[in-house]
Design a protein around this motif. Structure first.
Motif, PDB file in Angstrom:
ATOM      1  N   UNK A 266       0.819  -1.215   0.000  1.00  0.00           N
ATOM      2  CA  UNK A 266       0.000   0.000   0.000  1.00  0.00           C
ATOM      3  C   UNK A 266       0.852   1.265   0.000  1.00  0.00           C
ATOM      4  N   UNK A 267       2.165   1.110  -0.032  1.00  0.00           N
ATOM      5  CA  UNK A 267       3.049   2.265  -0.013  1.00  0.00           C
ATOM      6  C   UNK A 267       3.270   2.836   1.372  1.00  0.00           C
ATOM      7  N   UNK A 268       3.022   2.025   2.408  1.00  0.00           N
ATOM      8  CA  UNK A 268       3.130   2.509   3.784  1.00  0.00           C
ATOM      9  C   UNK A 268       4.418   1.984   4.420  1.00  0.00           C
ATOM     10  N   UNK A 269       5.321   2.876   4.841  1.00  0.00           N
ATOM     11  CA  UNK A 269       6.565   2.429   5.478  1.00  0.00           C
ATOM     12  C   UNK A 269       6.312   1.859   6.874  1.00  0.00           C
ATOM     13  N   UNK A 270       7.270   1.079   7.347  1.00  0.00           N
ATOM     14  CA  UNK A 270       7.118   0.311   8.586  1.00  0.00           C
ATOM     15  C   UNK A 270       8.038   0.856   9.667  1.00  0.00           C
ATOM     16  N   UNK A 271       7.526   0.881  10.898  1.00  0.00           N
ATOM     17  CA  UNK A 271       8.342   1.141  12.088  1.00  0.00           C
ATOM     18  C   UNK A 271       8.228  -0.081  12.991  1.00  0.00           C
ATOM     19  N   UNK A 284      16.283  -0.984   5.986  1.00  0.00           N
ATOM     20  CA  UNK A 284      16.467   0.166   6.876  1.00  0.00           C
ATOM     21  C   UNK A 284      16.672   1.457   6.080  1.00  0.00           C
ATOM     22  N   UNK A 285      15.856   2.470   6.415  1.00  0.00           N
ATOM     23  CA  UNK A 285      15.981   3.774   5.775  1.00  0.00           C
ATOM     24  C   UNK A 285      15.403   3.844   4.381  1.00  0.00           C
ATOM     25  N   UNK A 286      14.801   2.756   3.917  1.00  0.00           N
ATOM     26  CA  UNK A 286      14.229   2.751   2.570  1.00  0.00           C
ATOM     27  C   UNK A 286      12.750   2.372   2.594  1.00  0.00           C
ATOM     28  N   UNK A 287      12.418   1.244   3.243  1.00  0.00           N
ATOM     29  CA  UNK A 287      11.017   0.836   3.362  1.00  0.00           C
ATOM     30  C   UNK A 287      10.532   0.930   4.807  1.00  0.00           C
ATOM     31  N   UNK A 288      11.408   1.374   5.696  1.00  0.00           N
ATOM     32  CA  UNK A 288      11.021   1.516   7.092  1.00  0.00           C
ATOM     33  C   UNK A 288      12.229   1.774   7.958  1.00  0.00           C
ATOM     34  N   UNK A 289      11.957   1.851   9.253  1.00  0.00           N
ATOM     35  CA  UNK A 289      13.033   2.014  10.235  1.00  0.00           C
ATOM     36  C   UNK A 289      12.837   1.015  11.375  1.00  0.00           C
ATOM     37  N   UNK A 290      13.936   0.387  11.771  1.00  0.00           N
ATOM     38  CA  UNK A 290      13.950  -0.522  12.908  1.00  0.00           C
ATOM     39  C   UNK A 290      14.798   0.106  13.997  1.00  0.00           C
ATOM     40  N   UNK A 291      14.228   0.189  15.206  1.00  0.00           N
ATOM     41  CA  UNK A 291      14.937   0.865  16.286  1.00  0.00           C
ATOM     42  C   UNK A 291      14.371   0.367  17.605  1.00  0.00           C
ATOM     43  N   UNK A 292      15.246   0.196  18.613  1.00  0.00           N
ATOM     44  CA  UNK A 292      14.758  -0.145  19.949  1.00  0.00           C
ATOM     45  C   UNK A 292      13.915   0.991  20.518  1.00  0.00           C
ATOM     46  N   UNK A 293      14.108   2.201  20.008  1.00  0.00           N
ATOM     47  CA  UNK A 293      13.218   3.317  20.324  1.00  0.00           C
ATOM     48  C   UNK A 293      12.124   3.328  19.253  1.00  0.00           C
ATOM     49  N   UNK A 294      10.999   2.670  19.558  1.00  0.00           N
ATOM     50  CA  UNK A 294       9.942   2.496  18.563  1.00  0.00           C
ATOM     51  C   UNK A 294       9.344   3.833  18.142  1.00  0.00           C
ATOM     52  N   UNK A 300      10.787   8.633  12.174  1.00  0.00           N
ATOM     53  CA  UNK A 300      11.692   8.570  11.024  1.00  0.00           C
ATOM     54  C   UNK A 300      10.973   8.024   9.794  1.00  0.00           C
ATOM     55  N   UNK A 301      10.090   7.036  10.004  1.00  0.00           N
ATOM     56  CA  UNK A 301       9.406   6.402   8.873  1.00  0.00           C
ATOM     57  C   UNK A 301       8.473   7.362   8.137  1.00  0.00           C
ATOM     58  N   UNK A 302       7.973   8.376   8.842  1.00  0.00           N
ATOM     59  CA  UNK A 302       7.081   9.346   8.204  1.00  0.00           C
ATOM     60  C   UNK A 302       7.765  10.024   7.016  1.00  0.00           C
ATOM     61  N   UNK A 303       9.073  10.153   7.066  1.00  0.00           N
ATOM     62  CA  UNK A 303       9.801  10.918   6.049  1.00  0.00           C
ATOM     63  C   UNK A 303      10.121  10.109   4.792  1.00  0.00           C
ATOM     64  N   UNK A 304       9.845   8.804   4.785  1.00  0.00           N
ATOM     65  CA  UNK A 304      10.299   7.949   3.693  1.00  0.00           C
ATOM     66  C   UNK A 304       9.430   8.072   2.445  1.00  0.00           C
ATOM     67  N   UNK A 305      10.024   7.732   1.300  1.00  0.00           N
ATOM     68  CA  UNK A 305       9.338   7.741   0.014  1.00  0.00           C
ATOM     69  C   UNK A 305       8.468   6.487  -0.099  1.00  0.00           C
ATOM     70  N   UNK A 306       7.170   6.668  -0.203  1.00  0.00           N
ATOM     71  CA  UNK A 306       6.239   5.533  -0.238  1.00  0.00           C
ATOM     72  C   UNK A 306       6.447   4.665  -1.482  1.00  0.00           C
ATOM     73  N   UNK A 307       7.016   5.243  -2.532  1.00  0.00           N
ATOM     74  CA  UNK A 307       7.215   4.463  -3.754  1.00  0.00           C
ATOM     75  C   UNK A 307       8.223   3.330  -3.559  1.00  0.00           C
ATOM     76  N   UNK A 308       9.170   3.513  -2.663  1.00  0.00           N
ATOM     77  CA  UNK A 308      10.145   2.448  -2.385  1.00  0.00           C
ATOM     78  C   UNK A 308       9.463   1.236  -1.771  1.00  0.00           C
ATOM     79  N   UNK A 309       8.483   1.481  -0.925  1.00  0.00           N
ATOM     80  CA  UNK A 309       7.731   0.381  -0.301  1.00  0.00           C
ATOM     81  C   UNK A 309       6.964  -0.407  -1.357  1.00  0.00           C
ATOM     82  N   UNK A 310       6.334   0.289  -2.261  1.00  0.00           N
ATOM     83  CA  UNK A 310       5.558  -0.372  -3.315  1.00  0.00           C
ATOM     84  C   UNK A 310       6.459  -1.203  -4.221  1.00  0.00           C
ATOM     85  N   UNK A 311       7.625  -0.679  -4.552  1.00  0.00           N
ATOM     86  CA  UNK A 311       8.547  -1.428  -5.414  1.00  0.00           C
ATOM     87  C   UNK A 311       8.970  -2.736  -4.752  1.00  0.00           C
ATOM     88  N   UNK A 312       9.214  -2.691  -3.442  1.00  0.00           N
ATOM     89  CA  UNK A 312       9.579  -3.911  -2.720  1.00  0.00           C
ATOM     90  C   UNK A 312       8.465  -4.955  -2.818  1.00  0.00           C
TER      91      UNK A 312
END
Length: 348
Positions: A266-271, A284-294, A300-312
């Motif tokens: 759906x073009x939605x990045x993941x945290x 990491x940094x492309x389709x989402x962000x993984x961090x012990x600080x959720x 951080x994920x809000x800033x990502x390009x949704x098109x990268x998620x769709x391509x994956x």
């Protein structure tokens, strides 16, 4: 081939295992195979203690024996370690039939979440016993295989997952009028999903929980500022998901997380936390962000390009995943070579 798939997880349950099996059945049938699903549907069942939505089949041995005797399948795959799975395992062992299994759920960890006095070692001892006679045990990724091997499980091979990119797709129109950004969780609402780690985050905008489960009533009372939608399915579910700005996945126990594929379709990045499951899906940094600080991962994920998620997501079809499944089966007369599992790459 005539393929029997035995599973204690089936409709009306809504989870990643059921979705995977339904899509796999559809793909197998479209490829010309005959598929028999041996499930709790139509059988006498009782609710699982502490989780009554999960139904346990009574007199499972009789149901499995009758179904497999009638079908005379070329290959038998056992999905779950519940009553139907145990009955199918016993049937195959008694008749000396080859069979395969798959690992979907961190059974020992889930038991510990509900029964803290049960040691993890007991759960993994049961898993070793259950899966040991299988010709192969299918897992979702190489990291999971490495972890299970450390617990003494062997004959582990790969069966990856896919996503329906026609149903789950980006949408330009908003599905609701909520204060942005919208941080969403979708899935089972239960203790092992660690939802409070998401709901207590001091995030701007709106938190949304799509799904249902035994913890929903308590969480709704504790977090009245969050929106709880209950179960959603089909196009309605996909439209809700596509309207999110970030998909927040607080679970630390999932083996993969099929919903991560659906969110990215759906073009939605993941945290998420940097744990098994998200670590094998999120770039990491492309389709989402993984961090012990959720919370930081979500912002951080809000800033990502949704098109990268769709391509994956477009690179992960159910047809490809089903071809992997087919290649790992253990037919009575070998019809295909299993796909070898590549050694897991070293992290870092």
């Amino acid at each position: 081939m005539r393929i029997a798939i035995v599973t204690d997880a089936w409709w009306p349950q809504i989870n990643g295992v059921v979705t995977t099996l339904d899509q796999t059945r559809h793909e197998l049938e479209s490829m010309g195979h005959e598929v028999a699903m041996i499930t709790p549907q139509g059988a006498r069942t009782v609710g699982l203690p502490t989780y009554p939505d999960i139904r346990l089949t009574l007199r499972a041995g009789r149901q499995v024996r009758r179904a497999l005797d009638a079908l005379e399948p070329d290959a038998i795959h056992i999905v779950t370690e519940g009553p139907l799975g145990l009955a199918a395992r016993r049937y195959c062992r008694r008749l000396d039939l080859p069979f395969t299994t798959s690992f979907h759920t961190r059974f020992p960890e889930y038991i510990r979440e509900r029964l803290a006095f049960v040691p993890l070692a007991w759960g993994y001892a049961f898993l070793r016993w259950f899966h040991r006679p299988a010709a192969r045990t299918m897992v979702t990724n190489a990291t999971m295989a490495k972890e299970l091997a450390q617990h003494g499980m062997g004959d582990l091979v790969l069966w990856s997952r896919g996503v329906d990119t026609e149903l789950f797709r980006p949408r330009s129109e908003a599905y609701w009028d909520l204060a942005p950004p919208v941080f969403m969780y979708m899935g089972r609402v239960s203790v092992e999903k660690n939802l409070e780690a998401f709901l207590r985050l001091p995030l701007p905008g709106t938190k949304v929980v799509v799904g249902d489960g035994p913890a929903r009533a308590q969480l709704e009372r504790a977090y009245p500022e969050a929106a709880f939608t209950g179960f959603k399915t089909g196009a309605d579910l996909a439209a809700h998901l596509a309207s999110a700005d970030v998909f927040v996945f607080p679970s630390r126990t999932d083996t993969l997380g099929l919903v991560l594929y659906e969110a990215m379709a759906c073009g939605v990045p993941v945290a998420a936390y940097p744990v098994q499951g998200p670590r094998n899906v999120v770039t990491q940094g492309e389709t989402g962000f993984l961090d012990e600080d959720l919370g930081q991962a979500a912002m951080d994920a809000v800033t990502l390009d949704r098109r990268s998620c769709r391509r994956f997501a477009l690179e992960h079809s159910w047809r490809r995943a089903t071809q992997e499944f087919l290649g790992q089966l253990a037919p009575r007369e070998p019809a295909c070579e299993p796909l070898a599992l590549s050694p897991p790459k070293e992290e870092g």
